[in-house]
Motif scaffolding. Sequence first.
Motif, mmCIF file in Angstrom:
data_model
loop_
_atom_site.group_PDB
_atom_site.id
_atom_site.type_symbol
_atom_site.label_atom_id
_atom_site.label_comp_id
_atom_site.label_asym_id
_atom_site.label_seq_id
_atom_site.Cartn_x
_atom_site.Cartn_y
_atom_site.Cartn_z
ATOM 1 N N THR A 139 0.820 -1.221 0.000
ATOM 2 C CA THR A 139 0.000 0.000 0.000
ATOM 3 C C THR A 139 0.853 1.271 0.000
ATOM 4 N N GLN A 141 0.717 3.842 -1.773
ATOM 5 C CA GLN A 141 -0.051 5.051 -2.055
ATOM 6 C C GLN A 141 -0.618 5.700 -0.792
ATOM 7 N N ASP A 144 0.917 9.044 -0.139
ATOM 8 C CA ASP A 144 0.960 10.017 -1.234
ATOM 9 C C ASP A 144 0.693 11.442 -0.772
ATOM 10 N N GLN A 148 3.827 13.931 -1.753
ATOM 11 C CA GLN A 148 3.767 14.818 -2.923
ATOM 12 C C GLN A 148 4.277 16.236 -2.623
#
Length: 196
Positions: A139, A141, A144, A148
């Motif tokens: 997992t 993500q 994120d 980012q």
Amino acid sequence: MMSSDRVRGLDFFRGDVPIYTLTFAKQVSPEELLTRMGADPDSVVWRDVKSLHDEYGDTLLDEDEPVVTTGIDGAWTWAWEQGGMHGLDERILCAVSEGTEAVVLHYNEKPMYWFKYAVDGDVLVDFHTLGPLELTGPTPQQLDEAMQPLGLVPGQPVPLHNVLSLAETAFGLRVTPAEDDEERWSGNLLALPERP
């Protein structure tokens, strides 16, 4: 947004620390963290900085049986390996994260960072900064939103110390090094068993 003059939780490690591994476990006592990491039970005692150096001397930075010191900052207990990287070993990380969350940060002079996040015995996110960012784990993500804004984008080069910023912002991780006369739990980790 973080003020540029505000002290961040891992600022000490933005300085001249050539190699280290930090293992964090949420809501785990220092003694339990050392046990889960495989510390020699006979070596685990309260030590201040001077007694740590007096007892271990040149072996303080041993790679095979690294010396670790511990502390608690907020909800997280940390173990600081000054010369080793036992915390990165998946067997160690899975044991540390059993029933809780764990984060491992490793840095060396290449320069590079290695980051792993585990929950309840499973490594969920794993990446290092040698080359463009490539996240592994089931997992990746889930981080994120925190990654980012720090420029931690898959396929892109990694801004070096932004891995520390990720640990600070996504998890609230901090390490407060001991004052000279302050005692902390410490000990040496036993050598990792050979992989089958």
